[in-house]
Design an enzyme around this catalytic site. Structure first.
Site, PDB file in Angstrom:
ATOM      1  CB  VAL A  31     117.245  38.161 -36.893  1.00  0.00           C
ATOM      2  CG1 VAL A  31     118.706  38.166 -36.659  1.00  0.00           C
ATOM      3  CG2 VAL A  31     116.851  36.598 -36.761  1.00  0.00           C
ATOM      4  CG  ASP A 138     118.028  24.085 -41.473  1.00  0.00           C
ATOM      5  OD1 ASP A 138     117.561  23.481 -42.573  1.00  0.00           O
ATOM      6  OD2 ASP A 138     117.506  25.169 -41.020  1.00  0.00           O
TER       7      ASP A 138
END
Length: 432
Positions: A31, A138
């Site tokens: 990322v 999650d």
């Protein structure tokens, strides 16, 4: 978020976004902090070349489709994506701020009042996700970003449609974060319901309040056994008393025994209002507390106070963030406690159990910190000049001087005497 410089192998640009630095990485991707041609900051997620195959592309395309579907102020919004590129990528709204896990590990658990605010905010955000027939699957401290406009939920890579029993994972494989995973998900049951996100939110709130998750083990097999065993109850050690009933119900072993996200919002609201505040005020306190600039944050943390010092009582209109009946310390002082670590995305590593770094180990008496200097001056010049929506809603924290913080000057006896002297002096010189 903390960024690190790009490495030589990193691309300079992805899909029109200029890459400025690294934000983080996981098992499947990297990322980056990126910037659009128009100057819009973005979090750009790129799949690693080593894991690009038909399955990873399909899962990535599913994540993009889900991000196109979800909406709400608590969701980091999708900006652009390309699942068919040589290196599949997606760009989402960049949230300037740490994730909950890093914040708690660095600064200690949140005060109970702010945990309730966090719970109501995230539960409401999950409600919008569930209305789309989706599950996050999650939710964990690392997937809650504490931005300047409040917390936001990220990473829908494992999200699925609630009614679907399909899976992109191999048979007998469970994907998720074990310590934040409800028993039915750990057992591989399908289809899952919205109760999985309620359970996961319970683990997030427990971590925010105590610095630890409900189950901890150095062996992943032992951990899975603890999660799925009905006889092994969650570890609520250190939980403020007013949060215990809510977290106990959210972490129930049976999915049907857990509250809905709407009920979580209502219970958090009721507990906040029991302390004499509105939920909107508590939300502003949460944002102020977590968005403090790093160079100022340490001065806002609680400081040791002499046991002989007796702090003044708070004004009834602006209560201290302390749990009812807790006369040993303010709830804000809980922010100085040590925090346990959070396992990385998808798979468990050994839980961090670092000792407290700096904060005192003994309970501290409640203290009040002075308000912002400018606010004090404004109120001295004009006692009616207050900011009802913000200044009075900021958590009162101890200053870093080691002395009990004083009350606002306009409430002190010295200020009253000074004001009286000024009035008398002015009256003797007045021409009328």
């Amino acid at each position: 978020m903390q960024t690190t410089p790009l490495s030589p192998e990193d691309p300079a640009r992805i899909g029109g976004f200029e890459l400025l630095g690294r934000i983080g990485q996981g098992g499947m991707g990297q990322v980056y902090l990126g910037e659009s041609p128009g100057g819009e900051p973005a979090a750009v997620k790129v799949i690693k070349p080593s894991v690009v195959d038909s399955t990873s592309r399909l899962r990535f395309a599913q994540e993009i489709d889900i991000l196109k579907t979800v909406w709400g102020a608590r969701i980091a919004q999708l900006l652009d994506a390309d699942a068919d590129a040589e290196q599949p990528w997606l760009a989402t709204e960049y949230v300037e701020g740490p994730d909950l896990g890093k914040h708690v590990m660095t600064h200690g658990p949140l005060p109970a009042l702010l945990v309730l605010s966090l719970g109501a905010t995230i539960a409401e955000g999950l409600g919008y996700v569930h209305k789309q027939g989706l599950l996050h699957r999650d939710l964990k401290p690392a997937n809650i970003l504490l931005g300047p406009n409040g917390p936001k939920i990220i990473d829908f890579g494992l999200a699925v449609f609630a009614a679907s029993s399909a899976s992109l994972t191999a048979a007998n494989t469970v994907v998720g974060t074990p310590s934040c995973m409800p028993p039915e998900q750990a057992n591989g049951e399908k289809p899952l319901t919205s109760a999985v996100d309620v359970y996961a939110l319970g683990t997030v709130l427990l971590f925010a309040a105590t610095g630890h998750l409900p189950y901890r083990a150095s062996n992943i097999h032992v951990l899975f056994h603890m999660v799925t065993d009905p006889a092994t109850t969650p570890d609520l050690t250190g939980t403020p008393p007013e949060l215990v009933p809510l977290l106990t119900s959210m972490l129930s072993h049976q999915a049907q025994a857990r509250p809905t996200v709407g009920e979580v919002v209502q219970q958090c609201r009721a507990l906040v209002e029991a302390q004499g505040l509105k939920l909107a005020q508590a939300r502003r306190r949460l944002t102020t507390y977590t968005a403090a600039p790093p160079e100022e944050f340490l001065t806002l943390l609680p400081a040791p106070v002499s046991q002989s010092a007796v702090p003044p009582a708070p004004a009834p209109s602006d209560p201290v963030d302390a749990p009812p009946g807790d006369g040993t310390r303010s709830a804000v002082a809980q922010a100085g406690e040590s925090a346990a670590g959070v396992e990385p995305t998808l798979f468990l590593t050994s839980p961090h159990q670092a000792p407290p770094a700096g904060p005192p180990s003994q309970p501290e008496p409640p203290v009040l910190a002075p308000q912002n200097t400018q606010s004090i001056q404004d109120e001295q010049d004009d006692p009616d000049k207050k900011d009802p929506g913000h200044a009075q809603d900021v958590p009162r924290r101890a200053c870093g001087t080691g002395r009990p913080a004083a009350r606002s000057l306009r409430h002190s006896a010295q200020a009253k005497r000074t004001a009286q002297q000024l009035r008398e002096a002015y009256a003797t010189r007045a021409a009328f």
